[in-house]
Write a protein that holds these residues in place. Structure first.
Motif, PDB file in Angstrom:
ATOM      1  N   GLU A   1      -5.549 -16.152  27.778  1.00 38.62           N
ATOM      2  CA  GLU A   1      -5.744 -15.173  26.706  1.00 38.62           C
ATOM      3  C   GLU A   1      -4.984 -15.582  25.451  1.00 38.62           C
ATOM      4  OE1 GLU A   1      -6.501 -11.029  29.147  1.00 38.62           O
ATOM      5  OE2 GLU A   1      -4.443 -11.780  28.973  1.00 38.62           O
ATOM      6  N   LYS A   2      -3.775 -16.106  25.627  1.00 41.43           N
ATOM      7  CA  LYS A   2      -2.995 -16.573  24.482  1.00 41.43           C
ATOM      8  C   LYS A   2      -3.696 -17.743  23.792  1.00 41.43           C
ATOM      9  CE  LYS A   2       1.418 -15.232  26.484  1.00 41.43           C
ATOM     10  NZ  LYS A   2       2.638 -15.723  27.115  1.00 41.43           N
ATOM     11  N   ALA A   3      -4.220 -18.662  24.592  1.00 42.53           N
ATOM     12  CA  ALA A   3      -4.934 -19.807  24.023  1.00 42.53           C
ATOM     13  C   ALA A   3      -6.181 -19.348  23.276  1.00 42.53           C
ATOM     14  CB  ALA A   3      -5.302 -20.802  25.120  1.00 42.53           C
ATOM     15  N   LEU A   4      -6.896 -18.399  23.844  1.00 42.31           N
ATOM     16  CA  LEU A   4      -8.089 -17.875  23.192  1.00 42.31           C
ATOM     17  C   LEU A   4      -7.729 -17.176  21.885  1.00 42.31           C
ATOM     18  CD1 LEU A   4     -11.107 -17.301  23.122  1.00 42.31           C
ATOM     19  CD2 LEU A   4     -10.692 -15.298  24.564  1.00 42.31           C
ATOM     20  N   ALA A   5      -6.659 -16.397  21.886  1.00 40.59           N
ATOM     21  CA  ALA A   5      -6.221 -15.712  20.668  1.00 40.59           C
ATOM     22  C   ALA A   5      -5.855 -16.737  19.591  1.00 40.59           C
ATOM     23  CB  ALA A   5      -5.035 -14.794  20.968  1.00 40.59           C
ATOM     24  N   ALA A   6      -5.134 -17.781  19.969  1.00 42.74           N
ATOM     25  CA  ALA A   6      -4.758 -18.819  19.011  1.00 42.74           C
ATOM     26  C   ALA A   6      -5.997 -19.505  18.449  1.00 42.74           C
ATOM     27  CB  ALA A   6      -3.841 -19.842  19.676  1.00 42.74           C
ATOM     28  N   HIS A   7      -6.925 -19.822  19.311  1.00 43.55           N
ATOM     29  CA  HIS A   7      -8.159 -20.476  18.868  1.00 43.55           C
ATOM     30  C   HIS A   7      -8.943 -19.571  17.922  1.00 43.55           C
ATOM     31  CE1 HIS A   7     -11.627 -23.090  18.968  1.00 43.55           C
ATOM     32  NE2 HIS A   7     -12.371 -22.031  19.227  1.00 43.55           N
TER      33      HIS A   7
ATOM     34  N   SER B   1     -10.935 -18.502  12.609  1.00 46.62           N
ATOM     35  CA  SER B   1     -11.292 -17.531  11.584  1.00 46.62           C
ATOM     36  C   SER B   1     -10.770 -17.915  10.205  1.00 46.62           C
ATOM     37  CB  SER B   1     -10.775 -16.138  11.955  1.00 46.62           C
ATOM     38  OG  SER B   1      -9.363 -16.086  11.845  1.00 46.62           O
ATOM     39  N   MET B   2      -9.798 -18.804  10.156  1.00 43.37           N
ATOM     40  CA  MET B   2      -9.221 -19.208   8.875  1.00 43.37           C
ATOM     41  C   MET B   2     -10.151 -20.127   8.096  1.00 43.37           C
ATOM     42  SD  MET B   2      -5.271 -19.743   9.994  1.00 43.37           S
ATOM     43  CE  MET B   2      -4.794 -20.398   8.428  1.00 43.37           C
ATOM     44  N   ASP B   3     -10.839 -21.010   8.788  1.00 46.42           N
ATOM     45  CA  ASP B   3     -11.700 -21.970   8.114  1.00 46.42           C
ATOM     46  C   ASP B   3     -12.848 -22.325   9.047  1.00 46.42           C
ATOM     47  OD1 ASP B   3     -12.854 -23.876   6.526  1.00 46.42           O
ATOM     48  OD2 ASP B   3     -11.085 -25.152   6.385  1.00 46.42           O
ATOM     49  N   PRO B   4     -13.897 -21.519   9.071  1.00 47.63           N
ATOM     50  CA  PRO B   4     -14.994 -21.719  10.017  1.00 47.63           C
ATOM     51  C   PRO B   4     -15.640 -23.100   9.964  1.00 47.63           C
ATOM     52  CG  PRO B   4     -15.278 -19.660   8.820  1.00 47.63           C
ATOM     53  CD  PRO B   4     -14.125 -20.386   8.196  1.00 47.63           C
ATOM     54  N   GLU B   5     -15.584 -23.777   8.851  1.00 49.83           N
ATOM     55  CA  GLU B   5     -16.217 -25.091   8.753  1.00 49.83           C
ATOM     56  C   GLU B   5     -15.476 -26.161   9.535  1.00 49.83           C
ATOM     57  OE1 GLU B   5     -17.058 -26.191   4.740  1.00 49.83           O
ATOM     58  OE2 GLU B   5     -17.999 -24.265   4.303  1.00 49.83           O
ATOM     59  N   ASN B   6     -14.213 -25.929   9.872  1.00 43.59           N
ATOM     60  CA  ASN B   6     -13.420 -26.939  10.571  1.00 43.59           C
ATOM     61  C   ASN B   6     -13.157 -26.604  12.032  1.00 43.59           C
ATOM     62  OD1 ASN B   6     -13.125 -28.641   8.347  1.00 43.59           O
ATOM     63  ND2 ASN B   6     -11.473 -27.394   7.541  1.00 43.59           N
TER      64      ASN B   6
ATOM     65  N   ASP C   1     -12.657 -29.396  14.716  1.00 41.81           N
ATOM     66  CA  ASP C   1     -11.427 -30.188  14.739  1.00 41.81           C
ATOM     67  C   ASP C   1     -10.239 -29.443  15.335  1.00 41.81           C
ATOM     68  OD1 ASP C   1     -12.693 -32.360  13.529  1.00 41.81           O
ATOM     69  OD2 ASP C   1     -12.274 -31.594  11.525  1.00 41.81           O
ATOM     70  N   VAL C   2     -10.391 -28.173  15.647  1.00 40.22           N
ATOM     71  CA  VAL C   2      -9.261 -27.367  16.109  1.00 40.22           C
ATOM     72  C   VAL C   2      -8.651 -27.941  17.384  1.00 40.22           C
ATOM     73  CG1 VAL C   2      -8.580 -25.111  17.022  1.00 40.22           C
ATOM     74  CG2 VAL C   2     -10.009 -25.257  14.978  1.00 40.22           C
ATOM     75  N   ASP C   3      -9.468 -28.245  18.385  1.00 43.13           N
ATOM     76  CA  ASP C   3      -8.927 -28.766  19.646  1.00 43.13           C
ATOM     77  C   ASP C   3      -8.209 -30.093  19.436  1.00 43.13           C
ATOM     78  OD1 ASP C   3      -9.863 -26.577  21.053  1.00 43.13           O
ATOM     79  OD2 ASP C   3     -11.740 -27.565  21.613  1.00 43.13           O
ATOM     80  N   LYS C   4      -8.792 -30.976  18.656  1.00 41.95           N
ATOM     81  CA  LYS C   4      -8.169 -32.271  18.381  1.00 41.95           C
ATOM     82  C   LYS C   4      -6.848 -32.077  17.651  1.00 41.95           C
ATOM     83  CE  LYS C   4      -9.445 -34.839  15.007  1.00 41.95           C
ATOM     84  NZ  LYS C   4     -10.145 -35.643  14.024  1.00 41.95           N
ATOM     85  N   ASP C   5      -6.846 -31.194  16.657  1.00 38.61           N
ATOM     86  CA  ASP C   5      -5.627 -30.942  15.899  1.00 38.61           C
ATOM     87  C   ASP C   5      -4.527 -30.336  16.765  1.00 38.61           C
ATOM     88  OD1 ASP C   5      -6.854 -31.962  13.650  1.00 38.61           O
ATOM     89  OD2 ASP C   5      -7.302 -30.001  12.780  1.00 38.61           O
ATOM     90  N   TRP C   6      -4.899 -29.407  17.669  1.00 35.44           N
ATOM     91  CA  TRP C   6      -3.915 -28.810  18.573  1.00 35.44           C
ATOM     92  C   TRP C   6      -3.307 -29.882  19.475  1.00 35.44           C
ATOM     93  CZ3 TRP C   6      -0.981 -24.902  18.361  1.00 35.44           C
ATOM     94  CH2 TRP C   6      -1.396 -23.689  17.832  1.00 35.44           C
ATOM     95  N   LEU C   7      -4.140 -30.783  19.976  1.00 37.19           N
ATOM     96  CA  LEU C   7      -3.645 -31.843  20.850  1.00 37.19           C
ATOM     97  C   LEU C   7      -2.677 -32.743  20.094  1.00 37.19           C
ATOM     98  CD1 LEU C   7      -3.644 -33.318  23.541  1.00 37.19           C
ATOM     99  CD2 LEU C   7      -5.660 -34.573  22.751  1.00 37.19           C
ATOM    100  N   LEU C   8      -3.028 -33.133  18.894  1.00 39.83           N
ATOM    101  CA  LEU C   8      -2.140 -33.982  18.100  1.00 39.83           C
ATOM    102  C   LEU C   8      -0.810 -33.287  17.815  1.00 39.83           C
ATOM    103  CD1 LEU C   8      -4.695 -35.490  15.552  1.00 39.83           C
ATOM    104  CD2 LEU C   8      -3.548 -36.678  17.435  1.00 39.83           C
ATOM    105  N   LEU C   9      -0.873 -32.009  17.476  1.00 38.91           N
ATOM    106  CA  LEU C   9       0.350 -31.255  17.212  1.00 38.91           C
ATOM    107  C   LEU C   9       1.204 -31.134  18.471  1.00 38.91           C
ATOM    108  CD1 LEU C   9       2.110 -29.567  15.312  1.00 38.91           C
ATOM    109  CD2 LEU C   9       0.727 -27.587  15.950  1.00 38.91           C
ATOM    110  N   ALA C  10       0.573 -30.824  19.594  1.00 37.24           N
ATOM    111  CA  ALA C  10       1.310 -30.683  20.854  1.00 37.24           C
ATOM    112  C   ALA C  10       1.988 -31.998  21.236  1.00 37.24           C
ATOM    113  CB  ALA C  10       0.372 -30.226  21.966  1.00 37.24           C
ATOM    114  N   GLU C  11       1.290 -33.110  21.085  1.00 39.91           N
ATOM    115  CA  GLU C  11       1.876 -34.410  21.414  1.00 39.91           C
ATOM    116  C   GLU C  11       3.049 -34.733  20.495  1.00 39.91           C
ATOM    117  OE1 GLU C  11      -1.609 -36.867  21.154  1.00 39.91           O
ATOM    118  OE2 GLU C  11      -2.072 -36.607  23.290  1.00 39.91           O
TER     119      GLU C  11
END
Length: 73
Positions: free
Chosen positions: A19-25, A30-35, A38-48
């Motif tokens: 649920e937390k992951a879904l809320a974050a996603h 909702s901030m930039d629907p066109e991107n 890239d959200v999953d890729k960006d989250w992975l890069l940030l987490a790493e």
């Protein structure tokens, strides 16, 4: 800060990990629907990156309770 956001933060620990992951996603999407692709890729890069910083000792971890105190106050 809106009451809705304060309530969300105060109750976030009651959410499951999924649920937390879904809320974050949803928030990020909702901030930039066109991107949204890239959200999953960006989250992975940030987490790493954050993981490497913690492992190297470049940064110190802080608890969720401390983060909430700083946000709410």
């Amino acid at each position: 800060m809106s009451e809705a956001f304060k309530m969300f933060l105060e109750n976030i620990e009651q959410l499951s990990t999924k649920e937390k992951a879904l809320a974050a996603h949803c928030l990020l999407s909702s901030m930039d629907p066109e991107n949204t692709l890239d959200v999953d890729k960006d989250w992975l890069l940030l987490a790493e990156s954050r993981s490497a910083e913690l492992e190297s000792g470049a940064v110190q971890a802080i608890s969720w309770d401390e983060i909430k105190k700083n946000i709410i106050s």
